[in-house]
Design a protein around this motif. Structure first.
Motif, PDB file in Angstrom:
ATOM      1  N   PRO A  84      -7.513  54.185   0.194  1.00 39.09           N
ATOM      2  CA  PRO A  84      -6.095  54.248  -0.192  1.00 39.09           C
ATOM      3  C   PRO A  84      -5.960  54.718  -1.635  1.00 39.09           C
ATOM      4  O   PRO A  84      -6.555  54.146  -2.555  1.00 39.09           O
ATOM      5  CB  PRO A  84      -5.616  52.799  -0.015  1.00 39.09           C
ATOM      6  CG  PRO A  84      -6.856  51.976  -0.140  1.00 39.09           C
ATOM      7  CD  PRO A  84      -7.988  52.802   0.391  1.00 39.09           C
ATOM      8  N   ILE A  85      -5.187  55.759  -1.833  1.00 36.01           N
ATOM      9  CA  ILE A  85      -5.008  56.356  -3.156  1.00 36.01           C
ATOM     10  C   ILE A  85      -3.510  56.443  -3.446  1.00 36.01           C
ATOM     11  O   ILE A  85      -2.732  56.910  -2.616  1.00 36.01           O
ATOM     12  CB  ILE A  85      -5.637  57.756  -3.232  1.00 36.01           C
ATOM     13  CG1 ILE A  85      -7.147  57.667  -2.978  1.00 36.01           C
ATOM     14  CG2 ILE A  85      -5.372  58.397  -4.586  1.00 36.01           C
ATOM     15  CD1 ILE A  85      -7.830  59.017  -2.938  1.00 36.01           C
ATOM     16  N   THR A  86      -3.123  55.956  -4.604  1.00 33.59           N
ATOM     17  CA  THR A  86      -1.740  56.064  -5.064  1.00 33.59           C
ATOM     18  C   THR A  86      -1.710  56.852  -6.367  1.00 33.59           C
ATOM     19  O   THR A  86      -2.736  56.983  -7.061  1.00 33.59           O
ATOM     20  CB  THR A  86      -1.114  54.682  -5.279  1.00 33.59           C
ATOM     21  OG1 THR A  86      -1.894  53.947  -6.238  1.00 33.59           O
ATOM     22  CG2 THR A  86      -1.058  53.905  -3.976  1.00 33.59           C
ATOM     23  N   ILE A 104       7.789  60.720  -4.760  1.00 32.88           N
ATOM     24  CA  ILE A 104       7.806  59.853  -3.584  1.00 32.88           C
ATOM     25  C   ILE A 104       6.429  59.872  -2.933  1.00 32.88           C
ATOM     26  O   ILE A 104       5.754  60.916  -2.880  1.00 32.88           O
ATOM     27  CB  ILE A 104       8.894  60.295  -2.574  1.00 32.88           C
ATOM     28  CG1 ILE A 104       8.976  59.290  -1.427  1.00 32.88           C
ATOM     29  CG2 ILE A 104       8.640  61.693  -2.065  1.00 32.88           C
ATOM     30  CD1 ILE A 104      10.150  59.520  -0.502  1.00 32.88           C
ATOM     31  N   GLN A 105       5.999  58.692  -2.483  1.00 31.94           N
ATOM     32  CA  GLN A 105       4.791  58.521  -1.682  1.00 31.94           C
ATOM     33  C   GLN A 105       5.005  57.286  -0.820  1.00 31.94           C
ATOM     34  O   GLN A 105       5.136  56.176  -1.326  1.00 31.94           O
ATOM     35  CB  GLN A 105       3.548  58.352  -2.556  1.00 31.94           C
ATOM     36  CG  GLN A 105       2.265  58.249  -1.752  1.00 31.94           C
ATOM     37  CD  GLN A 105       1.050  57.960  -2.616  1.00 31.94           C
ATOM     38  OE1 GLN A 105       1.183  57.537  -3.770  1.00 31.94           O
ATOM     39  NE2 GLN A 105      -0.135  58.177  -2.066  1.00 31.94           N
ATOM     40  N   ARG A 106       5.051  57.478   0.484  1.00 28.44           N
ATOM     41  CA  ARG A 106       5.406  56.381   1.378  1.00 28.44           C
ATOM     42  C   ARG A 106       4.330  55.308   1.425  1.00 28.44           C
ATOM     43  O   ARG A 106       4.607  54.127   1.266  1.00 28.44           O
ATOM     44  CB  ARG A 106       5.661  56.922   2.786  1.00 28.44           C
ATOM     45  CG  ARG A 106       6.950  57.688   2.920  1.00 28.44           C
ATOM     46  CD  ARG A 106       8.152  56.785   2.802  1.00 28.44           C
ATOM     47  NE  ARG A 106       9.405  57.533   2.884  1.00 28.44           N
ATOM     48  CZ  ARG A 106      10.605  56.975   2.811  1.00 28.44           C
ATOM     49  NH1 ARG A 106      10.713  55.682   2.652  1.00 28.44           N
ATOM     50  NH2 ARG A 106      11.689  57.719   2.890  1.00 28.44           N
ATOM     51  N   THR A 107       3.085  55.714   1.654  1.00 29.03           N
ATOM     52  CA  THR A 107       1.980  54.769   1.796  1.00 29.03           C
ATOM     53  C   THR A 107       0.790  55.287   0.992  1.00 29.03           C
ATOM     54  O   THR A 107       0.724  56.472   0.640  1.00 29.03           O
ATOM     55  CB  THR A 107       1.574  54.619   3.275  1.00 29.03           C
ATOM     56  OG1 THR A 107       1.057  55.871   3.755  1.00 29.03           O
ATOM     57  CG2 THR A 107       2.762  54.191   4.121  1.00 29.03           C
ATOM     58  N   ALA A 133      -4.348  59.183 -10.621  1.00 32.65           N
ATOM     59  CA  ALA A 133      -4.665  58.768  -9.252  1.00 32.65           C
ATOM     60  C   ALA A 133      -5.442  57.462  -9.300  1.00 32.65           C
ATOM     61  O   ALA A 133      -6.395  57.320 -10.080  1.00 32.65           O
ATOM     62  CB  ALA A 133      -5.480  59.846  -8.537  1.00 32.65           C
ATOM     63  N   TYR A 134      -5.037  56.484  -8.469  1.00 34.95           N
ATOM     64  CA  TYR A 134      -5.675  55.171  -8.402  1.00 34.95           C
ATOM     65  C   TYR A 134      -6.341  55.008  -7.035  1.00 34.95           C
ATOM     66  O   TYR A 134      -5.682  55.152  -5.999  1.00 34.95           O
ATOM     67  CB  TYR A 134      -4.657  54.053  -8.597  1.00 34.95           C
ATOM     68  CG  TYR A 134      -4.018  54.016  -9.954  1.00 34.95           C
ATOM     69  CD1 TYR A 134      -4.561  53.259 -10.988  1.00 34.95           C
ATOM     70  CD2 TYR A 134      -2.854  54.735 -10.208  1.00 34.95           C
ATOM     71  CE1 TYR A 134      -3.966  53.233 -12.234  1.00 34.95           C
ATOM     72  CE2 TYR A 134      -2.253  54.712 -11.448  1.00 34.95           C
ATOM     73  CZ  TYR A 134      -2.821  53.960 -12.466  1.00 34.95           C
ATOM     74  OH  TYR A 134      -2.233  53.937 -13.690  1.00 34.95           O
ATOM     75  N   ASN A 135      -7.627  54.720  -7.052  1.00 32.56           N
ATOM     76  CA  ASN A 135      -8.349  54.393  -5.822  1.00 32.56           C
ATOM     77  C   ASN A 135      -8.234  52.888  -5.611  1.00 32.56           C
ATOM     78  O   ASN A 135      -8.790  52.100  -6.377  1.00 32.56           O
ATOM     79  CB  ASN A 135      -9.821  54.802  -5.925  1.00 32.56           C
ATOM     80  CG  ASN A 135     -10.544  54.677  -4.599  1.00 32.56           C
ATOM     81  OD1 ASN A 135     -10.344  53.730  -3.849  1.00 32.56           O
ATOM     82  ND2 ASN A 135     -11.398  55.650  -4.314  1.00 32.56           N
ATOM     83  N   ARG A 136      -7.493  52.477  -4.586  1.00 27.83           N
ATOM     84  CA  ARG A 136      -7.231  51.062  -4.358  1.00 27.83           C
ATOM     85  C   ARG A 136      -8.433  50.302  -3.797  1.00 27.83           C
ATOM     86  O   ARG A 136      -8.383  49.078  -3.733  1.00 27.83           O
ATOM     87  CB  ARG A 136      -6.038  50.906  -3.408  1.00 27.83           C
ATOM     88  CG  ARG A 136      -4.740  51.432  -3.970  1.00 27.83           C
ATOM     89  CD  ARG A 136      -4.382  50.750  -5.261  1.00 27.83           C
ATOM     90  NE  ARG A 136      -3.161  51.271  -5.858  1.00 27.83           N
ATOM     91  CZ  ARG A 136      -2.636  50.830  -7.003  1.00 27.83           C
ATOM     92  NH1 ARG A 136      -3.253  49.887  -7.671  1.00 27.83           N
ATOM     93  NH2 ARG A 136      -1.525  51.371  -7.463  1.00 27.83           N
TER      94      ARG A 136
END
Length: 428
Positions: A84-86, A104-107, A133-136
């Protein structure tokens, strides 16, 4: 590095892209419509330069796949990495993005999208957007910069602008190049302009709309503004006739002849369509007459003298304290005179004292009156011997103090109930 490709957005929208993901119109459709800028990140991560036009929709896609190479591989070899990346975007040196730019980024498992319509005030000024970018899964980060160089657009703004509200779309779905191309193709068939540009896209939630219920695949809705160089067609103006306005006021769907050209893919709320004719708007701008910038001569400035006279504040101090003290003293004397010298409650006190004396006399008289004795004090017969038992009280007993319930006493002729002892013997 160049990324040549050719994307088909649906007939008649043919696009070609050259370098850094910028999509441009093919020669066959040059000058027709849809001057929208799309960009994406390539696998070579560095500072990117994009060149959107003022007043034209700008869309920049942040693909998760392009950032996965900067994070550690998946713990199990052979498995596909799907971390998961935000993304977090902000203007360099500021905590948020420019006012015209949205994100916007839904998920965490979907791509992020930067979109908006650049303003003419920022033309010629490079806007640097920091993208983090964050690697969750591993909590690692990767940061890159996006340099937006806003260019001035020809014929900006377009004189005729129409805003449509599409009920069956979310903003990220409408931002897809294929969907937006299909919508602008339908608008072109209805409007028939020489030039047609997508100006802006706004989610209905940003306009005060409610979040839809998660049933029946309900959508949030999206507003799409387009501009053209020719007047509105008769089909678009049908919503302005009195019959359709009445139906809209009654929350009924208006009758639009060209709705079938959109209905196959887009459900448009024709009651919320907005038609703006820039050619008929009266400009309220007032030209500012600038002077020489020199203030009128008011003489030389004279500062106060260094030798100022001292001022005695003792009199002011006494007046400040004496006046309130005198007023308080006068009010105190008036209150004391009213309370002590003009008491109107003396008569009430005398009357109360007379009532108290009368009450005491009545209580004294009630002690000496003859009253009937209670039945419990009259002579009775003994239930065993039959002898007469005298009353419990004498004749001179004060009856006013006699209790209602008499206490039991061991009289000489009274039968005693035997009591059981712990040794098992009975004692009378």
């Amino acid at each position: 590095m160049q990324l040549p490709w050719r994307w088909e957005l649906g007939d008649p929208c043919a696009w070609t892209g050259q370098g850094w993901g910028t999509r441009r119109m093919s020669p066959s459709t040059t000058g027709t419509f849809l001057l929208t800028v799309y960009t994406i990140f390539s696998k070579v991560h560095s500072d990117r330069d994009v060149y959107p036009s003022a007043g034209v929709l700008f869309v920049h896609v942040l693909e998760r796949e392009s950032f996965k190479g900067e994070f550690p591989p998946y713990p199990k070899p052979g498995e596909i990495s799907n971390d998961p990346i935000t993304f977090n975007t902000n203007l360099m040196g500021y905590p948020d993005r420019p006012g015209w730019l949205r994100y916007i980024q839904r998920t965490p498992y979907s791509d992020g999208v930067l979109y908006g319509s650049p303003t003419a005030e920022n033309v010629g000024k490079p806007t640097i957007i920091e993208i983090t970018a964050y690697n969750r899964r591993t909590f690692e980060t990767a940061r890159h910069n996006l340099i937006i160089n806003i260019m001035s657009a020809e014929d900006f703004p377009l004189p005729y602008q129409a805003e449509f509200f599409i009920k069956n779309m979310n903003v990220e779905e409408m931002l897809a190049s294929e969907v937006l191309g299909d919508f602008l193709g339908a608008v072109k068939n209805v409007w028939q302009p020489e030039r047609l540009n997508a100006i802006n896209i706004t989610s209905a939630l940003d306009r005060g709309g409610r979040v839809p219920l998660p049933i029946n695949d309900m959508k949030e809705g999206v507003y799409v503004m387009v501009g053209a160089d020719v007047p509105f067609s008769s089909c678009l103006r049908e919503v302005e006739n009195p019959q359709n306005q009445l139906r809209c006021s009654q929350e009924m769907e208006p009758v639009i002849t060209c709705d079938k050209k959109f209905r196959t893919q887009f459900y448009i709320d024709w009651c919320k369509i907005s038609l703006v004719d820039k050619t008929k708007q009266v400009s309220t701008y007032q030209e500012v007459i600038r002077g020489e910038g020199i203030l009128p001569d008011g003489g030389e400035y004279k500062p106060p003298s260094d030798s100022l006279k001292s001022r005695d504040y003792y009199t002011d101090f006494l007046i400040t304290l004496a006046v309130p003290s005198a007023v308080a003293l006068v009010l105190f004397l008036i209150l004391a005179y009213i309370m002590c010298c003009r008491r109107e409650g003396v008569i009430q006190l005398v009357h109360h004292s007379a009532i108290q004396k009368s009450t005491k006399e009545l209580r004294d008289m009630s002690k000496n009156r003859e009253i009937a004795w209670p039945l419990s004090t009259l002579p009775v017969f003994h239930p065993v011997t039959g002898e007469i038992i005298p009353p419990l009280h004498a004749d001179n007993y004060e009856s006013t103090n006699m209790p209602l319930m008499q206490t039991q006493q061991n009289l000489p002729h009274q039968t005693q109930i035997p009591q059981q002892q712990t040794t098992g013997k009975w004692y009378p």
